[in-house]
Design a protein around this motif. Structure first.
Motif, PDB file in Angstrom:
ATOM      1  N   VAL A   1       6.196  -1.427 -11.641  1.00 46.07           N
ATOM      2  CA  VAL A   1       4.510  -1.597 -11.620  1.00 46.07           C
ATOM      3  C   VAL A   1       4.003  -2.002 -13.005  1.00 46.07           C
ATOM      4  N   GLN A   2       4.796  -2.106 -13.873  1.00 48.50           N
ATOM      5  CA  GLN A   2       4.266  -2.179 -15.294  1.00 48.50           C
ATOM      6  C   GLN A   2       4.127  -3.881 -15.409  1.00 48.50           C
ATOM      7  N   LEU A   3       4.787  -4.558 -14.607  1.00 45.99           N
ATOM      8  CA  LEU A   3       4.315  -5.915 -14.701  1.00 45.99           C
ATOM      9  C   LEU A   3       3.081  -6.291 -13.996  1.00 45.99           C
ATOM     10  N   GLU A   4       2.765  -5.604 -13.146  1.00 47.58           N
ATOM     11  CA  GLU A   4       1.333  -5.863 -12.394  1.00 47.58           C
ATOM     12  C   GLU A   4       0.502  -5.368 -13.578  1.00 47.58           C
ATOM     13  N   GLU A   5       0.565  -4.086 -14.094  1.00 51.92           N
ATOM     14  CA  GLU A   5      -0.252  -3.590 -15.066  1.00 51.92           C
ATOM     15  C   GLU A   5      -0.736  -4.590 -16.147  1.00 51.92           C
ATOM     16  N   ALA A   6       0.464  -5.195 -16.813  1.00 49.83           N
ATOM     17  CA  ALA A   6       0.173  -5.836 -17.841  1.00 49.83           C
ATOM     18  C   ALA A   6      -0.556  -7.222 -17.738  1.00 49.83           C
ATOM     19  N   ALA A   7      -0.256  -7.631 -16.281  1.00 51.99           N
ATOM     20  CA  ALA A   7      -1.132  -8.767 -15.873  1.00 51.99           C
ATOM     21  C   ALA A   7      -2.645  -8.370 -15.924  1.00 51.99           C
TER      22      ALA A   7
ATOM     23  N   ASP B   1       0.700 -13.840  -8.563  1.00 53.55           N
ATOM     24  CA  ASP B   1       1.347 -14.524  -9.601  1.00 53.55           C
ATOM     25  C   ASP B   1       2.696 -13.792 -10.086  1.00 53.55           C
ATOM     26  N   ILE B   2       2.563 -12.537 -10.126  1.00 52.26           N
ATOM     27  CA  ILE B   2       3.824 -11.701 -10.499  1.00 52.26           C
ATOM     28  C   ILE B   2       4.461 -10.922  -9.514  1.00 52.26           C
ATOM     29  N   LEU B   3       3.900 -10.308  -8.585  1.00 52.63           N
ATOM     30  CA  LEU B   3       5.029  -9.747  -7.626  1.00 52.63           C
ATOM     31  C   LEU B   3       5.663 -10.567  -6.435  1.00 52.63           C
ATOM     32  N   LEU B   4       4.779 -11.304  -6.057  1.00 53.56           N
ATOM     33  CA  LEU B   4       5.470 -12.399  -4.898  1.00 53.56           C
ATOM     34  C   LEU B   4       6.508 -13.253  -5.477  1.00 53.56           C
TER      35      LEU B   4
ATOM     36  N   GLY C   1       0.796  -1.183   0.129  1.00 57.36           N
ATOM     37  CA  GLY C   1       0.029   0.103   0.166  1.00 57.36           C
ATOM     38  C   GLY C   1       0.850   1.174   0.114  1.00 57.36           C
ATOM     39  N   LEU C   2       2.116   1.225   0.768  1.00 58.71           N
ATOM     40  CA  LEU C   2       2.844   2.340   0.754  1.00 58.71           C
ATOM     41  C   LEU C   2       3.666   2.678  -0.438  1.00 58.71           C
ATOM     42  N   ALA C   3       4.008   1.530  -1.072  1.00 62.26           N
ATOM     43  CA  ALA C   3       4.761   1.668  -2.383  1.00 62.26           C
ATOM     44  C   ALA C   3       3.922   1.830  -3.570  1.00 62.26           C
TER      45      ALA C   3
END
Length: 277
Positions: free
Chosen positions: A168-174, A187-190, A96-98
């Motif tokens: 953050v683009q990795l999560e946005e793409a997902a 699936d992406i960040l962790l 949340g902070l990041a």
């Protein structure tokens, strides 16, 4: 282009590292040696430091007179429990902070980190009174909550930096591909953060494993951990250094072996985000 380092430079670096290694490992070596001595051999002088007949009497004594296995189990449960809670809640707070911008975000991050700045003894009396009211004294759950309250700011602080290092683009793409935000985190960040999470977990386990103050104040018998048992071999008449050393080895070896086995994850995790494009 930088000039290559001279041979004398690398010799000096090697000497410094050797000296540092000796001073770092000497206390552990002395602890190991003392745990296989009798009280008389320890007080025999410098000549018997490494030349003596080893014995297991100290280990036999501490396991016969103290419930070492019970306290070792308590230490393991409390350490793992507080680490799991700290990682779950701390990683979510760090996300949340990041990832989100909101009013007072920097102030909130500072307030969370400030909990780790003041000495734990300051919070000992309030925590004791609260736990007494809630019947959490001498319980493993009480220790887990106490340790989590001090591990959590560290986890939030560390994981915030690690999450910011992941684009953050990795999560946005997902999410464009139809994944939910929680799914993108799972699936992406962790998976990307796995080495960092393991590194932070190691520090949390070490803190919880070695913690003495709250274990002394908040426990009596049922939830007593190993760090509290070691001073019990120091009496008004004598200090059983061989028993202290043996109990210290029982306390140190599990977390030391765990740190050695997880060393590669610690190096990878702590260096994450150090190299910028």
């Amino acid at each position: 282009m930088r000039a290559p380092k001279s041979r004398s430079y690398w010799i000096a670096v090697a000497v410094i590292l050797v000296v540092y290694g000796v001073f770092s490992l000497l206390p552990i070596a002395y602890l190991i040696v003392s745990s296989f001595k009798t009280q008389q051999q320890i007080y025999a002088g410098i000549g018997s430091t490494f030349w003596f007949s080893p014995t297991l009497d100290s280990y036999r004594f501490i396991f016969e007179t103290k419930p070492m296995l019970h306290m070792l189990t308590n230490t393991l449960i409390v350490s793992v429990g507080s680490t799991v809670f700290s990682l779950v809640f701390g990683t979510l707070a760090a996300y949340g902070l990041a990832r989100f911008s909101f009013r007072g975000r920097d102030d909130l991050a500072f307030y969370i980190l400030s909990v780790r700045m003041f000495p734990p003894i300051v919070a000992a009396l309030p925590i004791f009174m609260i736990f007494k009211t809630m019947a959490l004294l001498d319980t493993k759950l009480g220790l887990i909550i106490a340790y989590t309250s001090f591990n959590l700011p560290f986890v939030v602080w560390m994981m915030t930096g690690f999450i910011k290092a992941v684009p953050v683009q990795l999560e946005e793409a997902a999410m464009i591909d139809g994944q939910t935000q929680l799914g993108a985190i799972r699936d992406i960040l962790l998976p990307v953060l796995r080495p960092s999470i393991i590194a932070v977990a190691i520090f949390c386990i070490i803190f919880s494993w070695n913690e003495f103050l709250f274990a002394l104040i908040l426990t009596k018998a049922k939830a007593k951990t190993l760090p509290v048992a070691i001073p019990e071999f120091i009496t008004w008449t004598e200090v059983g250094w061989n028993y202290v050393a043996a109990a210290g080895m029982v306390l140190v070896m599990p977390v030391l072996l765990f740190s050695i086995l997880a060393q590669k994850y610690m190096v990878r995790g702590m260096s994450m985000g150090a190299i910028k494009d």
